[in-house]
Design a protein around this motif. Structure first.
Motif, mmCIF file in Angstrom:
data_model
loop_
_atom_site.group_PDB
_atom_site.id
_atom_site.type_symbol
_atom_site.label_atom_id
_atom_site.label_comp_id
_atom_site.label_asym_id
_atom_site.label_seq_id
_atom_site.Cartn_x
_atom_site.Cartn_y
_atom_site.Cartn_z
ATOM 1 N N ALA A 53 51.255 44.127 -17.859
ATOM 2 C CA ALA A 53 51.154 42.751 -18.295
ATOM 3 C C ALA A 53 52.484 42.251 -18.679
ATOM 4 N N ARG A 54 53.702 42.981 -18.657
ATOM 5 C CA ARG A 54 54.795 42.618 -19.099
ATOM 6 C C ARG A 54 55.577 42.072 -17.965
ATOM 7 N N SER A 55 55.063 41.975 -16.601
ATOM 8 C CA SER A 55 55.708 41.771 -15.502
ATOM 9 C C SER A 55 56.226 40.238 -15.488
ATOM 10 N N LEU A 56 55.154 39.144 -15.795
ATOM 11 C CA LEU A 56 55.547 37.829 -15.896
ATOM 12 C C LEU A 56 56.796 37.627 -16.994
ATOM 13 N N LYS B 101 52.733 45.144 -5.702
ATOM 14 C CA LYS B 101 52.517 46.743 -5.683
ATOM 15 C C LYS B 101 53.218 46.932 -7.179
ATOM 16 N N ASN B 102 54.593 46.540 -7.284
ATOM 17 C CA ASN B 102 55.632 46.748 -8.378
ATOM 18 C C ASN B 102 54.899 46.071 -9.643
ATOM 19 N N TRP B 103 54.480 44.722 -9.503
ATOM 20 C CA TRP B 103 53.924 44.138 -10.445
ATOM 21 C C TRP B 103 52.716 44.752 -11.069
ATOM 22 N N ALA C 20 61.536 32.193 -23.589
ATOM 23 C CA ALA C 20 60.064 32.328 -23.166
ATOM 24 C C ALA C 20 59.622 33.728 -22.533
ATOM 25 N N GLY C 21 60.590 34.047 -21.494
ATOM 26 C CA GLY C 21 60.358 35.526 -21.107
ATOM 27 C C GLY C 21 60.555 36.916 -22.247
ATOM 28 N N LEU C 22 61.239 36.575 -23.343
ATOM 29 C CA LEU C 22 61.510 37.482 -24.282
ATOM 30 C C LEU C 22 60.218 37.463 -25.155
ATOM 31 N N VAL C 23 59.648 36.262 -25.240
ATOM 32 C CA VAL C 23 58.534 35.970 -26.084
ATOM 33 C C VAL C 23 57.403 36.739 -25.525
ATOM 34 N N LEU C 24 57.223 36.573 -24.249
ATOM 35 C CA LEU C 24 55.926 37.182 -23.507
ATOM 36 C C LEU C 24 56.165 38.627 -23.250
ATOM 37 N N ILE C 25 57.271 39.180 -23.265
ATOM 38 C CA ILE C 25 57.331 40.640 -23.164
ATOM 39 C C ILE C 25 57.000 41.108 -24.462
ATOM 40 N N TYR D 236 62.290 46.315 -10.007
ATOM 41 C CA TYR D 236 62.200 45.417 -8.787
ATOM 42 C C TYR D 236 61.663 44.339 -9.037
ATOM 43 N N VAL D 237 60.911 44.191 -10.103
ATOM 44 C CA VAL D 237 60.222 42.894 -10.833
ATOM 45 C C VAL D 237 61.689 41.872 -11.248
ATOM 46 N N ALA D 238 62.505 42.758 -11.939
ATOM 47 C CA ALA D 238 63.745 41.965 -12.679
ATOM 48 C C ALA D 238 64.579 41.508 -11.510
#
Length: 318
Positions: A187-190, A180-182, A303-308, A265-267
């Motif tokens: 799109a930035r959840s991953l 739900k929170n995702w 990788a996470g920063l690039v995706l965000i 929550y996602v973090a």
């Protein structure tokens, strides 16, 4: 004979006051003692201002206030804890010292005839070392002891009081709540998940020093504590800390904080995965080295920063 004509005179109706025709005036609503309308307005304005900042009612207004609140709570809760569990401190220190200095190989060298006994004891010692975090550094030991006393012991008491079936609902709802929170984050959840998983892997490497299997109990305990906080909801300490710290960060950037509870929550879910990955890091430690947590964690953070950034730019273009 007189001609008299009867004349009927129609008189106007009597004037009726309008207040009689209208509805009766409502009685004034009783106000509680000490009621002040301006105070209520100010309270609503304050709640609205905190909502725009990503904070909730009861949150400290800054990280400094959060630290002050934490120190105040520690100062209040530490004396009762010491009175209740202080007798265990010498015992724990003796156990840590004994388990930390035991060596089956030295025993075998001193009494080779008892080699099978020493090897059997060595396996038991390794289990006890894992359960007591005896090989971890001082920070790791302190965090482990805090999680055990403040999270695990109260949870065990709650299970005994309310039953396992009622308590487990806090954990079985984690996956649906994450979904739900995702969806609310988008799109930035991953990217957020991978970023914080990488941070947790690096912290785990620091707390365990070398990602050895006998030192990862502290990482697993932290993961368990975060999962409990996710089940407890937005009023738990990790959520409150995330809201306050992120608000201060965006205050420095002179921007309103876009961070809300679904982002946190996602973090926190990413942190949980990162600390749970200590099991995998313990397996990869031998072929890839003791610093594998730092290496893979740094890669995950980048990788996470690039995706965000990429997902944010795609949303801006759309």
């Amino acid at each position: 004979m007189s001609n008299e004509t009867d004349v009927t005179v129609i008189l106007p109706p009597p004037a009726i006051p309008l207040r009689i025709l209208s509805d009766p005036a409502p009685e004034p609503v009783p106000r509680p003692q000490g009621y002040n309308g301006s105070d209520l307005t100010q309270k609503k304005k304050k709640e609205r201002r905190m909502e725009l900042q990503g904070l909730e009612v009861g949150d400290p207004r800054s990280t400094i206030n959060l630290l002050k609140l934490g120190l105040h709570n520690v100062a209040q809760s530490l004396p009762p804890i010491l009175r209740k569990y202080g007798w265990m401190i010498p015992i724990i220190l003796v156990i840590w010292t004994g388990l930390g200095t035991f060596s089956a190989y030295k025993m075998m060298a001193a009494a080779p005839a008892l080699a099978p006994l020493w090897m059997f004891l060595d396996k038991i010692i390794l289990v006890l070392v894992f359960l007591t975090a005896s090989y971890n550094n001082f920070i790791g030991k302190a965090i482990y002891a805090t999680v055990v006393l403040r999270v695990i012991v109260p949870l065990v008491r709650r299970v005994r009081r309310e039953g396992f079936r009622k308590v487990k609902t806090n954990f079985t709802s984690l996956i649906p709540d994450l979904q739900k929170n995702w969806a609310e984050v988008g799109a930035r959840s991953l990217g957020i998940l991978i970023l914080f998983a990488g941070l947790a892997a690096m912290i785990s490497n620091f707390l365990t020093r070398n990602n050895a299997i006998d030192k990862i109990a502290v990482s697993l305990a932290i993961a368990f504590a975060i999962m409990k906080a996710l089940g407890d909801g937005p009023r738990s300490i990790p959520f409150m800390t995330g809201r306050v710290v992120m608000n201060d960060l965006f205050v420095l950037l002179r921007k309103p904080s876009p961070v809300r509870n679904h982002h946190i929550y996602v973090a926190l879910s990413g942190l949980t995965l990162g600390f749970l990955s200590s099991i995998l890091l313990a397996v990869l430690r031998k072929p890839l080295g003791e610093n594998i947590g730092y290496i893979l964690g740094a890669i995950a953070v980048v990788a996470g920063l690039v995706l965000i950034v990429v997902m944010k730019s795609k949303q801006a273009d759309a």
